[in-house]
Scaffold this motif. Structure first.
Motif, PDB file in Angstrom:
ATOM      1  N   PRO A  16       0.787  -1.424  -0.266  1.00  0.00           N
ATOM      2  CA  PRO A  16       0.039  -0.194  -0.187  1.00  0.00           C
ATOM      3  C   PRO A  16       0.747   0.972  -0.286  1.00  0.00           C
ATOM      4  O   PRO A  16       1.847   0.877   0.465  1.00  0.00           O
ATOM      5  N   MET A  17       0.710   2.242  -0.896  1.00  0.00           N
ATOM      6  CA  MET A  17       1.759   3.126  -1.043  1.00  0.00           C
ATOM      7  C   MET A  17       0.256   4.602  -0.824  1.00  0.00           C
ATOM      8  O   MET A  17      -0.464   4.991  -2.202  1.00  0.00           O
ATOM      9  N   ALA A  18      -0.550   5.288  -0.033  1.00  0.00           N
ATOM     10  CA  ALA A  18      -0.640   6.399   0.088  1.00  0.00           C
ATOM     11  C   ALA A  18      -0.785   7.953  -1.151  1.00  0.00           C
ATOM     12  O   ALA A  18       0.663   8.191  -1.386  1.00  0.00           O
ATOM     13  N   MET A  41      -3.926   2.776   2.407  1.00  0.00           N
ATOM     14  CA  MET A  41      -4.441   2.664   3.269  1.00  0.00           C
ATOM     15  C   MET A  41      -5.906   3.676   4.016  1.00  0.00           C
ATOM     16  O   MET A  41      -5.964   5.020   3.424  1.00  0.00           O
ATOM     17  N   GLN A  70      -6.151  -2.053   3.018  1.00  0.00           N
ATOM     18  CA  GLN A  70      -5.448  -1.072   4.255  1.00  0.00           C
ATOM     19  C   GLN A  70      -6.322  -0.743   4.814  1.00  0.00           C
ATOM     20  O   GLN A  70      -7.197   0.530   4.230  1.00  0.00           O
ATOM     21  N   LYS A 140       0.176  -5.688   8.585  1.00  0.00           N
ATOM     22  CA  LYS A 140       1.287  -4.513   8.647  1.00  0.00           C
ATOM     23  C   LYS A 140       1.913  -3.592   9.316  1.00  0.00           C
ATOM     24  O   LYS A 140       1.465  -3.003  10.074  1.00  0.00           O
ATOM     25  N   TYR A 178      11.661   6.148   6.610  1.00  0.00           N
ATOM     26  CA  TYR A 178      12.282   5.361   5.580  1.00  0.00           C
ATOM     27  C   TYR A 178      13.840   5.465   5.041  1.00  0.00           C
ATOM     28  O   TYR A 178      14.633   5.467   4.158  1.00  0.00           O
ATOM     29  N   ASN A 201       9.442  -7.167   3.940  1.00  0.00           N
ATOM     30  CA  ASN A 201       9.048  -5.872   2.802  1.00  0.00           C
ATOM     31  C   ASN A 201      10.017  -4.807   3.676  1.00  0.00           C
ATOM     32  O   ASN A 201      10.786  -4.866   4.510  1.00  0.00           O
ATOM     33  N   ASP A 203      13.027  -2.504   1.268  1.00  0.00           N
ATOM     34  CA  ASP A 203      14.309  -2.000  -0.140  1.00  0.00           C
ATOM     35  C   ASP A 203      14.563  -3.166  -1.018  1.00  0.00           C
ATOM     36  O   ASP A 203      15.932  -3.511  -1.513  1.00  0.00           O
ATOM     37  N   ALA A 225       7.360  -1.710  -2.161  1.00  0.00           N
ATOM     38  CA  ALA A 225       6.569  -0.427  -2.077  1.00  0.00           C
ATOM     39  C   ALA A 225       7.439   0.490  -3.320  1.00  0.00           C
ATOM     40  O   ALA A 225       7.259   0.782  -4.811  1.00  0.00           O
ATOM     41  N   ARG A 226       8.048   0.990  -2.641  1.00  0.00           N
ATOM     42  CA  ARG A 226       8.892   1.838  -3.568  1.00  0.00           C
ATOM     43  C   ARG A 226       9.506   1.690  -4.854  1.00  0.00           C
ATOM     44  O   ARG A 226       9.741   2.233  -5.997  1.00  0.00           O
TER      45      ARG A 226
END
Ligand code: FMN
Length: 327
Positions: A16-18, A41, A70, A140, A178, A201, A203, A225-226
């Motif tokens: 998930p990434m807002a 989320m 989420q 998470k 981060y 999770n 990197d 994510a990133r």
């Protein structure tokens, strides 16, 4: 990996990434071979009050379904009530609870990573949600709140005891946000300490990182994510690597094609103004590392309509074709 009774076509998921993992981007990642996508989320409270914004965040397309939704919050009953709403929704296969968000506005309400400081309340939340939800429930969270409170192993055990069907762990503390490197050793310790699936999770930016994470931690799945920002191909590459093939990197033409398609779909879905504004960051991520990317990004960032953005991207493609030859 099996989460409760669920199995996936693979165990590499989009985190998930807002503000990033909206309905369009999730669909793109799924089409690149991602095993499961998570929504951004959403607030349990907002869900209860039927907020229009939240409803919008929870729209799910056929392309990506079924997804993990989420939610965040810290009131066990309110969260259970919110999760109950998903029971008959076939587009949702998992309810994931956010206990890792480091943002000050979330933490100050006792939500997100603040729950790592209150394992009793966190357990109560999972128990209540398990009572109300017919969907598997996952959690998470992070390595701990700060370096003096590294409790992810005990926290994972508490979540398992409360009924969680899987945990996903980001190997950084809340305080680190981060920064620094994700600690994969804590993920290994959690995997050794619980019987439910553990999703690692932090990197994973390349298929080599994915292989290393699994080798070092023995985790059951990975959530990225990133590493997926502007790079949905990461799912294709990891899939190829895990099946013993040589991963194929996207060409710049493929990057521009997918970027243009992303904008077109976003314009159809969100309308011109919102799509052009919201897509700026995605476009910058897609072209990052290509020749003259900064100039192109700066040009695109002042455009207000998609026709001009497409024009800039097509001219950019021609420029690249001249330099590199058509791929
Ligand atoms: C822009 C952005 C938004 C995020 N939003 C959420 C979120 O809504 N819920 C959540 O659990 N984590 C969120 N995260 C954290 C990621 O899911 C992930 O745990 C973290 O970025 C570490 O993974 P990575 O190294 O693959 O990026 C967000 C991260 C970023 C960069």
């Amino acid at each position: 990996m099996k989460i409760a009774n669920l199995e996936f076509k693979n165990n590499v998921f989009l985190a998930p990434m807002a503000g990033v993992t909206d309905i369009i981007f999730r669909g793109i990642c799924k089409s690149m071979g991602c095993g499961l996508v998570y929504t951004e989320m959403v607030s349990a409270k907002a869900l209860q009050y039927g907020s229009k914004n939240t409803e919008e965040l929870l729209k799910i397309s056929k392309k990506e379904a079924p997804v993990a939704v989420q939610i965040f919050g810290s009131d066990p009953l309110a969260m259970a009530k919110a999760c109950e709403q998903f029971n008959n929704d076939e587009k949702i296969c998992i309810v994931d609870i956010n206990m890792g968000c480091p943002a000050p506005k979330i933490v100050k309400n006792g939500d997100g990573s603040a729950l790592m400081k209150n394992p009793k309340l966190a357990s109560e939340i999972i128990k209540e949600i398990k009572r109300a939800s017919s969907k598997p429930v996952t959690v998470k969270f992070r390595k701990g709140f700060d370096e003096d409170n590294i409790n992810a192993v005990d926290f994972a055990k508490a979540m398992e005891a409360a009924g969680a069907d899987a945990v996903a762990v980001h190997g950084r503390t809340r305080k680190q946000m981060y920064e620094g490197k994700a600690d994969w050793e804590i993920i290994r310790q959690i995997k050794a300490a619980v019987s439910i699936p553990v999703i690692g999770n932090g990197d994973v930016f390349t298929f080599e990182d994915a292989i290393n994470l699994v080798e070092k931690t023995n985790c059951d799945g990975i959530i990225i994510a990133r590493g997926a920002q502007g790079n949905p191909w990461i799912f294709r590459e990891i899939g190829e690597a895990f099946s013993g093939k040589n991963p194929v990197k996207p060409t710049y033409n493929e990057k521009i094609d997918v970027c243009i398609n992303h904008i077109q779909e976003a314009v159809k879905y969100f309308g011109e103004e919102k799509a052009v504004r919201e897509l700026r960051k995605h476009i910058a991520w897609y072209i990052k590392g290509l020749r003259n990317a900064t100039d192109i990004k700066n040009k695109i960032n002042v455009q207000k309509n998609s026709v001009e953005v497409f024009d800039i991207l097509e001219k950019y493609r021609n420029e690249l074709n001249k330099v590199y030859g058509i791929e």
